[in-house]
Design a protein around this motif. Sequence first.
Motif, PDB file in Angstrom:
ATOM      1  N   THR A 519     -14.394 -15.639 -34.337  1.00 58.22           N
ATOM      2  CA  THR A 519     -13.283 -15.159 -34.920  1.00 58.22           C
ATOM      3  C   THR A 519     -13.861 -14.606 -36.467  1.00 58.22           C
ATOM      4  OG1 THR A 519     -11.819 -16.249 -33.639  1.00 58.22           O
ATOM      5  CG2 THR A 519     -11.029 -15.407 -35.648  1.00 58.22           C
ATOM      6  N   ASP A 520     -13.692 -13.484 -36.767  1.00 57.17           N
ATOM      7  CA  ASP A 520     -13.802 -12.930 -38.150  1.00 57.17           C
ATOM      8  C   ASP A 520     -12.561 -13.125 -39.060  1.00 57.17           C
ATOM      9  OD1 ASP A 520     -15.276 -11.478 -40.132  1.00 57.17           O
ATOM     10  OD2 ASP A 520     -14.365  -9.465 -39.549  1.00 57.17           O
ATOM     11  N   GLN A 528      -9.812  -4.292 -41.554  1.00 57.02           N
ATOM     12  CA  GLN A 528      -9.964  -4.043 -40.354  1.00 57.02           C
ATOM     13  C   GLN A 528      -8.754  -3.241 -39.734  1.00 57.02           C
ATOM     14  OE1 GLN A 528     -11.858  -2.880 -37.937  1.00 57.02           O
ATOM     15  NE2 GLN A 528     -12.997  -4.876 -37.517  1.00 57.02           N
ATOM     16  N   SER A 529      -9.073  -2.377 -38.673  1.00 55.77           N
ATOM     17  CA  SER A 529      -7.938  -1.839 -38.194  1.00 55.77           C
ATOM     18  C   SER A 529      -8.007  -1.647 -36.754  1.00 55.77           C
ATOM     19  CB  SER A 529      -7.342  -0.620 -38.746  1.00 55.77           C
ATOM     20  OG  SER A 529      -8.517   0.512 -38.745  1.00 55.77           O
ATOM     21  N   VAL A 530      -7.008  -1.413 -35.650  1.00 55.60           N
ATOM     22  CA  VAL A 530      -6.966  -1.096 -34.497  1.00 55.60           C
ATOM     23  C   VAL A 530      -6.542   0.185 -34.103  1.00 55.60           C
ATOM     24  CG1 VAL A 530      -5.728  -2.068 -32.230  1.00 55.60           C
ATOM     25  CG2 VAL A 530      -6.720  -3.618 -34.178  1.00 55.60           C
ATOM     26  N   ALA A 531      -7.083   0.828 -33.048  1.00 56.46           N
ATOM     27  CA  ALA A 531      -6.461   1.970 -32.756  1.00 56.46           C
ATOM     28  C   ALA A 531      -6.386   1.899 -31.059  1.00 56.46           C
ATOM     29  CB  ALA A 531      -7.120   3.031 -33.116  1.00 56.46           C
ATOM     30  N   THR A 548      -4.941  -8.093 -40.338  1.00 52.73           N
ATOM     31  CA  THR A 548      -5.301  -8.801 -41.671  1.00 52.73           C
ATOM     32  C   THR A 548      -5.915 -10.325 -40.896  1.00 52.73           C
ATOM     33  OG1 THR A 548      -2.926  -9.635 -41.747  1.00 52.73           O
ATOM     34  CG2 THR A 548      -3.744  -8.098 -43.450  1.00 52.73           C
ATOM     35  N   ASP A 549      -6.318 -10.911 -41.745  1.00 51.35           N
ATOM     36  CA  ASP A 549      -6.555 -12.590 -41.668  1.00 51.35           C
ATOM     37  C   ASP A 549      -7.597 -12.681 -40.361  1.00 51.35           C
ATOM     38  OD1 ASP A 549      -4.817 -12.451 -43.657  1.00 51.35           O
ATOM     39  OD2 ASP A 549      -3.324 -13.395 -42.475  1.00 51.35           O
ATOM     40  N   ALA A 590      -6.328  -9.683 -30.214  1.00 46.71           N
ATOM     41  CA  ALA A 590      -7.501 -10.216 -30.467  1.00 46.71           C
ATOM     42  C   ALA A 590      -7.294 -10.396 -32.077  1.00 46.71           C
ATOM     43  CB  ALA A 590      -8.699  -9.560 -30.194  1.00 46.71           C
ATOM     44  N   SER A 591      -6.240  -9.648 -32.780  1.00 44.76           N
ATOM     45  CA  SER A 591      -6.342  -9.705 -34.104  1.00 44.76           C
ATOM     46  C   SER A 591      -4.801  -9.891 -34.679  1.00 44.76           C
ATOM     47  CB  SER A 591      -6.820  -8.400 -34.714  1.00 44.76           C
ATOM     48  OG  SER A 591      -6.108  -7.380 -34.196  1.00 44.76           O
ATOM     49  N   ARG A 592      -4.725 -10.295 -35.877  1.00 46.75           N
ATOM     50  CA  ARG A 592      -3.339 -10.259 -36.483  1.00 46.75           C
ATOM     51  C   ARG A 592      -3.086  -9.076 -36.748  1.00 46.75           C
ATOM     52  NH1 ARG A 592      -2.196 -15.021 -40.683  1.00 46.75           N
ATOM     53  NH2 ARG A 592      -2.090 -16.075 -38.644  1.00 46.75           N
TER      54      ARG A 592
END
Length: 692
Positions: A519-520, A528-531, A548-549, A590-592
């Motif tokens: 986990t990064d 980071q971002s998500v599309a 974030t985080d 997978a991410s916040r």
Amino acid sequence: MASPRMKTTRLLHGADYNYEQWLNYPEIHDADFAYMQKTKCNVMSVGIFSWVMLEPEEGRYEFGWMDRLLDRLHESGVYAILATPSGSKPAWLSHTHPEVCQVDRNGIREPHGARHNHCRTSPVYREKCVAINTRLAERYKDHPALLMWHVSNEYGATECYCDYCLDAFRQWLNARYGSLDALNHAWWTSFWSHRFTAWDQIRPGDQSIHGLQLDWRRFISHQTLDFFLAESQPLREITPEIPITTNFMRPNVGLNYWDFAPHVDIIAWDSYPRWHFPEEEWREGLITGFFHDVHRSYKNAPFLLMESTPSVTNWQGTSIPKKPGMHLLSSLQAVAHGSNSAQYFQWRQGRGGSEKFHGAVMNHLGTDDTQVFADVTSVGESLEKLEPIGSAVVEARVAIVYDQENEWAIRQAEMPGSDLLHYVDRCIAHYSAFWRMGIACDVIDSVGVIDLERYSLIVAPMLYMVRPGVADRLISYVEGGGTLVLTYLTGLVDESDLCFLGGFPGPLRDLAGVTVEDTDIVVGQHTQSVAMVDGAALDGSSDRYTVTDFADRLRVCDATVLGRFTEGFMDGLPAVTMKESGKGRTYYLASRNDDRFLLDFYRTLTSRAGLESVIDGPLPIGVNCQTRRDGERLYCFIMNFNKESAEVSIGSRQGVDLLTDEPAHGMVTVDGYGIRVIEVRKGEDTSASDPG
Ligand code: GAL
């Protein structure tokens, strides 16, 4: 056995009444009873901290003042929620039996003083509580004012390290593990040479043994429940028809209220939001709504708002008096989420002691021409108008999993990103999307008796600890047709805080169809971002969402990738996945992701599941809608937590505003800090869908 029911179905309005502080002021008592009528109060919680007044010396009881109080309440048409006095002990008791005082972590016995600090294991304390509770029950069992028992006050997770408690802890561990070998394995005590070779070597307090710490918390919760059951016993025996409650707080006090819930007849809790504080002040409405839903969910039934302040608190550092409208709004917000009462701490400010400046219906001025008195009266009048709502229930088809033991485990996790975890805040962030859409949520534990099939959608953010049975429950829920959302930091440890081997999310890996490699941490300049991928766009205007985080590096086994990371070394890696199992689906985030993502994501999922708000079109930010239903009748509470007024549409529904008696349809205006309560009957609910 079915829970005893209350003698009245009326919505309750009342306060903690410290009558015993005013025994030398008969004129104050006279004023109190007159003002109770004016404010339409129909209940008072009494005797909460009155042990020394009821038993001034060991074994010598004085009930005369309580007799007069209960008689007078009854004559005034006001019910009594009668407390057992164990929340604060008399000085004579600590003096003659020092064992009732707690012992701190260093083995030092605390001096007498303050409250809520007795040893939960002390045989003497339990015996004295049973003795006085027995006398209270015998004396008042047939009193017509007695509505309910208020057992003790705000049990918390105070810790006592006396020999009684340590022995009880070791016995509890013995019952749980059966052998020291099993305990040593569960606690991984070969680490730092922590292996225990005899039970009496075990002492709580070593923060480096996470299994020990977790079990100590469980034990404190267990022992507090055990104490509650012991002191409730005479009440159950002598007054089996009188319901029992105890006032809960926000759950992060360290008790697992889910274990208490089956043993209380009606849930009650004390809510103290800090209104008018944050920049986006509507957020306090969101957070408070979340905690009301937690308390309703414990029994999936109406609850009581046992305490709230009619104006300000004295303990929050800075407490801002409620602006016009806010008192009615905050009181009826509880009702919107399932409360059948609005009650206060406190009826009258005392002259001395540490709570003399806490807000009250009657302040030191002592007259009925204050703003607070008018606000309280307006709540009393409104509750009378809303009388039929007491039998209406909240029907939620979405559940957020906010798990107490998981919270304890996360708090002690000591992992990279420990200071970014904020578990409850993240549960509220997911809940927020539904709140903003006006879609009702239950807030539940991961274990327990709740039948998950009633939900179309279950969201379990950061379910770090997966206890036995949980994975199987979730698997059968999904296979049966449910939709489950899991996130990063799920399935890392078991119930002993031992890490799952073979990859996270541990026993939920097959269900999610993904394995987490690592986990990064996404902070500062590292962004980071998500599309979403083609064909999986969400119902919203954004094509890129901020992370974030935390961001997991995923290995996708047999899930479909719906979204990908777009930056840095994780560019192109999977960020949102979905796997179908049986008739249902599991999503893995997978991410916040930011609030915009959560709103768009859940809008997409709820519209797929056919879940809609009673409001047509989007709700303005800070405006919320909750509903309670009683058969054909649907009650819509439209609440505006902003300063400015707002307009929302109830579409073609024809309704009546129960507070003003005026018809309501189409566009409805809600004042700043205002509330509308609109009843829509089934025949008049012409719109295609409504919740439930
Ligand atoms: C509650 C407590 C009351 C009173 C109140 C003040 O937590 O139960 O007795 O102290 O806080 O806000």
